[in-house]
Write a protein that holds these residues in place. Structure first.
Motif, short mmCIF file in Angstrom:
data_model
loop_
_atom_site.label_atom_id
_atom_site.label_comp_id
_atom_site.label_asym_id
_atom_site.label_seq_id
_atom_site.Cartn_x
_atom_site.Cartn_y
_atom_site.Cartn_z
N ALA A 106 -9.88 3.71 -13.37
CA ALA A 106 -10.14 2.96 -11.95
C ALA A 106 -8.86 2.30 -11.45
CB ALA A 106 -11.17 1.87 -12.48
N ALA A 107 -8.01 1.68 -12.36
CA ALA A 107 -6.93 1.09 -11.87
C ALA A 107 -5.88 2.17 -11.40
CB ALA A 107 -6.06 0.40 -12.95
N MET A 108 -5.81 3.30 -12.00
CA MET A 108 -4.92 4.40 -11.25
C MET A 108 -5.56 5.18 -9.88
SD MET A 108 -4.10 6.50 -14.71
CE MET A 108 -3.09 7.56 -14.27
N ASP A 109 -7.01 4.92 -10.01
CA ASP A 109 -7.61 5.38 -8.57
C ASP A 109 -7.22 4.28 -7.35
OD1 ASP A 109 -8.78 7.16 -10.06
OD2 ASP A 109 -10.54 6.38 -9.87
N ASP A 110 -7.36 3.22 -7.86
CA ASP A 110 -6.89 1.99 -6.80
C ASP A 110 -5.55 2.24 -6.36
OD1 ASP A 110 -9.54 1.28 -6.80
OD2 ASP A 110 -9.12 -0.51 -8.22
N LEU A 111 -4.49 2.36 -7.40
CA LEU A 111 -3.04 2.24 -6.95
C LEU A 111 -2.95 3.65 -6.35
CD1 LEU A 111 -0.70 0.87 -7.97
CD2 LEU A 111 -0.26 2.92 -9.78
N LEU A 112 -3.48 4.76 -6.31
CA LEU A 112 -3.45 5.87 -5.46
C LEU A 112 -3.77 5.44 -4.07
CD1 LEU A 112 -2.88 8.92 -5.67
CD2 LEU A 112 -5.31 9.14 -5.80
N ARG A 113 -5.06 4.89 -4.23
CA ARG A 113 -5.42 4.37 -2.81
C ARG A 113 -4.28 3.43 -1.97
NH1 ARG A 113 -10.96 2.26 -3.96
NH2 ARG A 113 -11.16 4.27 -5.10
N ILE A 114 -3.99 2.56 -2.88
CA ILE A 114 -2.97 1.69 -2.16
C ILE A 114 -1.57 2.27 -1.59
CG2 ILE A 114 -1.43 -0.14 -2.52
CD1 ILE A 114 -3.49 -1.31 -4.60
N GLN A 115 -1.34 3.46 -2.52
CA GLN A 115 -0.10 4.26 -2.16
C GLN A 115 -0.63 5.18 -0.99
OE1 GLN A 115 0.31 6.10 -5.99
NE2 GLN A 115 1.92 4.66 -6.52
N MET A 116 -1.59 5.57 -0.90
CA MET A 116 -2.28 6.71 0.19
C MET A 116 -1.94 5.61 1.61
SD MET A 116 -4.43 9.28 -1.48
CE MET A 116 -5.46 9.39 -0.13
N MET A 117 -2.44 4.45 1.51
CA MET A 117 -2.53 3.46 2.57
C MET A 117 -1.12 3.19 3.13
SD MET A 117 -5.62 2.17 3.31
CE MET A 117 -6.95 1.48 2.50
N ALA A 118 -0.16 2.93 2.20
CA ALA A 118 1.18 2.76 2.42
C ALA A 118 2.00 3.77 2.81
CB ALA A 118 1.71 2.10 1.14
N LYS A 119 1.99 4.94 2.35
CA LYS A 119 2.49 6.09 3.22
C LYS A 119 4.08 6.04 3.21
CE LYS A 119 -0.43 9.59 3.53
NZ LYS A 119 -0.34 11.13 3.66
N LYS A 120 4.74 5.14 2.50
CA LYS A 120 6.14 5.11 2.74
C LYS A 120 6.73 5.86 1.68
CE LYS A 120 5.85 0.46 1.16
NZ LYS A 120 5.68 -0.96 1.36
N PRO A 121 7.97 6.21 1.96
CA PRO A 121 8.80 6.79 0.90
C PRO A 121 8.73 6.35 -0.34
CG PRO A 121 10.26 6.46 2.82
CD PRO A 121 8.95 5.51 3.00
N ALA A 122 8.29 7.25 -1.43
CA ALA A 122 8.14 6.92 -2.47
C ALA A 122 9.43 6.53 -3.38
CB ALA A 122 7.19 7.80 -3.32
N PRO A 123 9.04 5.63 -4.47
CA PRO A 123 10.32 5.67 -5.25
C PRO A 123 10.43 6.77 -6.31
CG PRO A 123 8.78 4.30 -6.36
CD PRO A 123 8.11 4.52 -4.83
#
Lengths: 196, 217
Positions: free
Chosen positions: A162-179
């Motif tokens: 669930a935490a990984m799902d949420d993290l993914l959702r946040i990352q998708m929202m952010a959509k900025k260059p990834a580290p």
């Protein structure tokens, strides 16, 4: 899944018993077992062993891995290694709990064995928590977890996925260059960690 | 009495399969419990096992009540029935929850002959949706202003989250599973060695679950 379902799956493991009655072979759907000869050990599924034990029709032979020396070694190794060590039994916790619960009187040193298995479990759980923490901090969406048993994996559900799902959702929202490290992390303590 | 022979015979006949059927069923149940979406049905296995159970039950009834074998067989049958019930219930829950997308996708799958639902599950899904619609109409929609009365199927749809993370164990080595990078430019490839365990997104491995190359845990 619920812990009792994991237990249910673990109950299919084969263990050795010494019956105190004699009977012909019994043909079950999951295989044939027997013949039962009073005083002679034979292999049956764990659920059957527990059932016979409860009817006081057998003694349970403690599995090899459940001997004090083996467990001491296992515990030392678990402490020493950064990774999860391979357990002698994919359902060690289920098997230990059921056997010690139903047939404590058949196992020499059952109290000590109980404690040391609990110690091993605790060491592994604390490793698991550390790896989960590392995985989340690195923002990973993939991890390798060799040698973890089903019960251990189940104990971090639904928290970790669930935490990984949420993290993914946040990352998708952010959509900025990834580290650069994104998706690169593995469970630092699990097995050989070069997987990606 | 020919009971002993009877039991023996039935098992000899099915010996090659009974155990395998049970194992397949158990892994199907485990996958169904842990996968976010509905998986292709294994009705062949369920039917086969139900037949086996009936046969066993007839034989058990011939045994005296106090016979130890009877209680052992009964216990095993209860265990198998639990798996079957839980498996079917899990599927029905998913069918109810994701009714609309499942029906839409199933229509296309039926055309190509790769249906995931059994005929009765399909019927259940259709009826469930009809009942849902008529229920909403009688309770609410018919009582609101005309321009708000339409039942908009697409807005009602609940989709399974295929991007959810799952634990799996590889049954055989699978090389080059592509993990999509959400930013679209650095997809990664990983290899799943036989027996290794991983946590990753469901989507890239959905097909591997369906063709039995990995087992969800």
């Amino acid at each position: 899944m619920d812990p009792y379902e994991i237990e249910f799956i673990g109950e299919n493991r084969i263990i050795s018993i010494i019956p105190n009655f004699s009977y012909d072979k019994i043909y079950l759907i999951c295989g044939e077992f027997g013949p039962f000869r009073a005083g002679l050990p034979l292999n049956v599924p764990l659920w059957l062993a527990i059932m016979l034990k409860q009817k006081q029709k057998c003694r349970i032979v403690p599995p090899d891995w459940m001997e004090m020396d083996n467990l001491e070694n296992l515990k030392e190794e678990e402490k020493r290694s950064r990774f999860f060590t391979k357990m002698p039994n994919a359902h060690y916790m289920v098997e230990a709990k059921l056997i010690l619960g139903a047939a404590g009187d058949d196992i020499p040193n059952s109290a000590e064995i109980k404690t040391i298995i609990k110690d091993i479990w605790d060491i592994r759980m604390s490793k698991l928590r550390t790896s989960m923490d590392a995985l989340m901090k690195s923002g990973g969406s993939y991890g390798r977890l060799d040698h973890l048993t089903m019960m251990e994996i189940n104990s971090v559900k639904p928290l970790l996925p669930a935490a990984m799902d949420d993290l993914l959702r946040i990352q998708m929202m952010a959509k900025k260059p990834a580290p650069a490290s994104l998706n690169n992390s593995t469970f630092s303590q699990s097995g050989n960690s070069q997987n990606v | 009495m020919d009971l002993e022979d009877d039991i023996e015979f039935s098992n000899d006949e099915e010996e090659i399969t009974a155990d395998t059927v049970l194992k397949t069923l158990q892994s199907a149940w485990q996958n169904e419990r842990l996968a976010p979406e509905i998986l292709p049905h294994r009705n062949d296995m369920v039917e086969c096992m139900l037949g086996q159970i009936q046969h066993m039950e007839r034989n058990i009834n011939k045994l005296p009540k106090t016979d130890l074998r009877a209680s052992i067989h009964k216990m095993e049958l209860s265990r198998i029935k639990f798996i079957i019930c839980n498996y079917l219930k899990t599927r029905l829950n998913k069918i109810e929850k994701y009714c609309i997308p499942i029906l839409n996708e199933e229509k296309q799958r039926i055309d190509s002959g790769t249906n995931y639902l059994t005929p009765s599950e399909y019927k259940y899904a259709q009826e469930y949706l009809l009942n849902l619609e008529s229920h909403l109409k009688t309770v609410v929609l018919n009582k609101v202003p005309n321009n708000m009365q339409t039942f908009e199927m697409s807005k009602m749809a609940v989709y399974p989250n295929l991007q959810t993370h799952v634990f799996l164990q590889a049954n055989e080595t699978v090389n080059g599973v592509v993990l999509e990078d959400i930013f679209g430019d650095q997809d990664e490839e990983i290899d799943l060695e036989e027996g290794s365990q991983h946590i990753l997104q469901y989507k890239p491995i959905a097909d591997l679950v369906k063709n039995g190359k990995v087992q969800l845990i």
